[in-house]
Design a protein around this motif. Structure first.
Motif, mmCIF file in Angstrom:
data_model
loop_
_atom_site.group_PDB
_atom_site.id
_atom_site.type_symbol
_atom_site.label_atom_id
_atom_site.label_comp_id
_atom_site.label_asym_id
_atom_site.label_seq_id
_atom_site.Cartn_x
_atom_site.Cartn_y
_atom_site.Cartn_z
ATOM 1 N N VAL A 8 0.858 -1.196 0.000
ATOM 2 C CA VAL A 8 0.000 0.000 0.000
ATOM 3 C C VAL A 8 0.888 1.238 0.000
ATOM 4 O O VAL A 8 1.735 1.395 0.892
ATOM 5 N N ILE A 9 0.725 2.070 -1.004
ATOM 6 C CA ILE A 9 1.521 3.299 -1.102
ATOM 7 C C ILE A 9 0.582 4.491 -0.949
ATOM 8 O O ILE A 9 -0.360 4.648 -1.732
ATOM 9 N N VAL A 10 0.839 5.301 0.068
ATOM 10 C CA VAL A 10 0.035 6.496 0.308
ATOM 11 C C VAL A 10 0.819 7.697 -0.219
ATOM 12 O O VAL A 10 1.974 7.905 0.165
ATOM 13 N N GLY A 11 0.199 8.464 -1.094
ATOM 14 C CA GLY A 11 0.907 9.565 -1.751
ATOM 15 C C GLY A 11 0.946 10.841 -0.934
ATOM 16 O O GLY A 11 0.917 11.943 -1.484
ATOM 17 N N SER A 12 1.001 10.702 0.370
ATOM 18 C CA SER A 12 1.015 11.874 1.254
ATOM 19 C C SER A 12 2.042 11.660 2.343
ATOM 20 O O SER A 12 2.159 10.555 2.879
ATOM 21 N N GLY A 68 8.541 -7.273 -3.671
ATOM 22 C CA GLY A 68 7.997 -8.378 -2.883
ATOM 23 C C GLY A 68 6.481 -8.380 -2.801
ATOM 24 O O GLY A 68 5.898 -9.286 -2.201
ATOM 25 N N SER A 69 5.842 -7.386 -3.379
ATOM 26 C CA SER A 69 4.374 -7.302 -3.335
ATOM 27 C C SER A 69 3.772 -8.013 -4.541
ATOM 28 O O SER A 69 4.288 -7.920 -5.657
ATOM 29 N N ASP A 70 2.651 -8.724 -4.290
ATOM 30 C CA ASP A 70 1.923 -9.341 -5.414
ATOM 31 C C ASP A 70 1.061 -8.305 -6.125
ATOM 32 O O ASP A 70 0.706 -8.482 -7.293
ATOM 33 N N ALA A 71 0.678 -7.270 -5.401
ATOM 34 C CA ALA A 71 -0.213 -6.241 -5.954
ATOM 35 C C ALA A 71 0.048 -4.940 -5.218
ATOM 36 O O ALA A 71 0.544 -4.946 -4.083
ATOM 37 N N LEU A 72 -0.296 -3.822 -5.855
ATOM 38 C CA LEU A 72 -0.055 -2.509 -5.255
ATOM 39 C C LEU A 72 -1.338 -1.685 -5.252
ATOM 40 O O LEU A 72 -2.054 -1.634 -6.263
ATOM 41 N N LEU A 73 -1.590 -1.069 -4.115
ATOM 42 C CA LEU A 73 -2.723 -0.141 -3.993
ATOM 43 C C LEU A 73 -2.139 1.239 -3.727
ATOM 44 O O LEU A 73 -1.413 1.427 -2.742
ATOM 45 N N VAL A 74 -2.422 2.184 -4.610
ATOM 46 C CA VAL A 74 -1.900 3.540 -4.440
ATOM 47 C C VAL A 74 -3.074 4.466 -4.100
ATOM 48 O O VAL A 74 -4.034 4.568 -4.870
ATOM 49 N N VAL A 75 -2.978 5.089 -2.943
ATOM 50 C CA VAL A 75 -4.044 5.975 -2.457
ATOM 51 C C VAL A 75 -3.425 7.351 -2.287
ATOM 52 O O VAL A 75 -2.544 7.534 -1.435
ATOM 53 N N SER A 80 -2.093 20.425 -6.680
ATOM 54 C CA SER A 80 -2.013 21.320 -7.853
ATOM 55 C C SER A 80 -2.433 20.586 -9.118
ATOM 56 O O SER A 80 -1.743 20.623 -10.141
ATOM 57 N N ARG A 81 -3.549 19.845 -8.985
ATOM 58 C CA ARG A 81 -4.153 19.135 -10.117
ATOM 59 C C ARG A 81 -3.256 18.050 -10.710
ATOM 60 O O ARG A 81 -3.339 17.707 -11.895
ATOM 61 N N SER A 82 -2.382 17.493 -9.850
ATOM 62 C CA SER A 82 -1.562 16.365 -10.292
ATOM 63 C C SER A 82 -1.208 15.526 -9.058
ATOM 64 O O SER A 82 -1.809 15.691 -8.005
ATOM 65 N N ILE A 83 -0.228 14.621 -9.225
ATOM 66 C CA ILE A 83 0.153 13.791 -8.083
ATOM 67 C C ILE A 83 1.185 14.535 -7.233
ATOM 68 O O ILE A 83 1.992 15.301 -7.757
ATOM 69 N N PRO A 84 1.174 14.312 -5.912
ATOM 70 C CA PRO A 84 2.132 14.992 -5.043
ATOM 71 C C PRO A 84 3.578 14.631 -5.407
ATOM 72 O O PRO A 84 3.874 13.514 -5.852
ATOM 73 N N ALA A 85 4.467 15.570 -5.156
ATOM 74 C CA ALA A 85 5.890 15.367 -5.463
ATOM 75 C C ALA A 85 6.447 14.140 -4.754
ATOM 76 O O ALA A 85 7.270 13.399 -5.312
ATOM 77 N N VAL A 86 6.018 13.900 -3.509
ATOM 78 C CA VAL A 86 6.562 12.770 -2.743
ATOM 79 C C VAL A 86 6.226 11.442 -3.424
ATOM 80 O O VAL A 86 7.024 10.491 -3.390
ATOM 81 N N LEU A 87 5.083 11.376 -4.084
ATOM 82 C CA LEU A 87 4.695 10.142 -4.777
ATOM 83 C C LEU A 87 5.454 9.998 -6.097
ATOM 84 O O LEU A 87 5.963 8.926 -6.427
ATOM 85 N N LYS A 88 5.577 11.095 -6.830
ATOM 86 C CA LYS A 88 6.306 11.028 -8.107
ATOM 87 C C LYS A 88 7.770 10.670 -7.846
ATOM 88 O O LYS A 88 8.392 9.912 -8.616
ATOM 89 N N ASN A 89 8.305 11.208 -6.756
ATOM 90 C CA ASN A 89 9.692 10.892 -6.381
ATOM 91 C C ASN A 89 9.848 9.382 -6.158
ATOM 92 O O ASN A 89 10.809 8.765 -6.639
#
Ligand code: FMN
Length: 190
Positions: A8-12, A68-75, A80-89
């Motif tokens: 699970v990847i949280v974009g915040s 190592g993950s079988d699947a990924l959930l990105v929340v 600014s109408r796009s994905i946060p910098a921390v997630l793009k990084n």
């Protein structure tokens, strides 16, 4: 079937992130199908091609957890109408060094919440484009969640029945989708 390992990847990187709460609620609702692990991204250095080798320790840890993950959930929230910098990084680190990408072939679902009426819709479109380009298999459909203060509590419980039903359908659909890409070992354990 054995439980799938869900990264699970949280974009915040916000302490009281509403997207983390949403991710916790989804993980709780999907616990019969998935063994969820939250993959930290806020400790990754800012990507710089000058410093990608030797691979920094937090990056090596991040890439190993993705792989190592079988699947990924990105929340993710929308910034600014796009994905946060921390997630793009994090996505950029996952794709590097050249020839050592961690992303291809992973089944993934994306969602997110914000207070706005079109709640993360544009960020999710950008995220789909970026992850699709990295070779992930993205579940279709849309899940834009407008945040209300009582949406989920700190333990991941959803107050509203209809919202709970929507989340459950989303995570069940993702379990069925991700199962099609499951490693042979997980399928044989069925
Ligand atoms: C730099 C920045 C840009 C933002 N841009 C948007 C936006 O484009 N659309 C939106 O719906 N909310 C936007 N917001 C509001 C976020 O949705 C809100 O801060 C939300 O709480 C973020 O989710 P989090 O709590 O999981 O970090 C923005 C917030 C910040 C800090």
């Amino acid at each position: 079937m054995a439980k799938l390992k869900l990264g699970v990847i949280v974009g915040s990187n916000r302490r009281d992130s509403i997207n983390r709460k949403l991710a916790q609620a989804l993980s709780l609702l999907g616990r019969d199908a998935f063994e969820a692990k939250f993959i930290q991204i806020d400790d990754l250095p800012m990507y710089n091609q000058d410093t990608e080798l030797p691979v920094p320790a937090p990056v090596a840890r991040f890439k190993a957890e993705v792989e190592g993950s079988d699947a990924l959930l990105v929340v993710s929230p929308e910034h600014s109408r796009s994905i946060p910098a921390v997630l793009k990084n994090a996505i950029d680190w996952g794709a590097r060094p050249w020839g050592k990408t961690s992303w291809p072939g992973k089944p993934a679902a994306v969602t997110g919440t914000s207070g706005g009426a079109i709640s993360t819709a544009i960020a999710q479109q950008h995220l789909r484009a970026v992850l699709g380009d990295q070779g992930l298999h993205l579940m279709g459909g849309e899940a834009y969640i407008q945040f209300k203060p009582d949406l989920v509590d700190a333990t991941g419980k959803v107050a509203d029945d209809s919202v709970q039903k929507f989340f459950k359908t989303f995570i069940d659909q993702f379990a069925a989708f991700a199962g099609k890409f499951a490693p042979a070992a997980a399928r044989q354990a069925a």
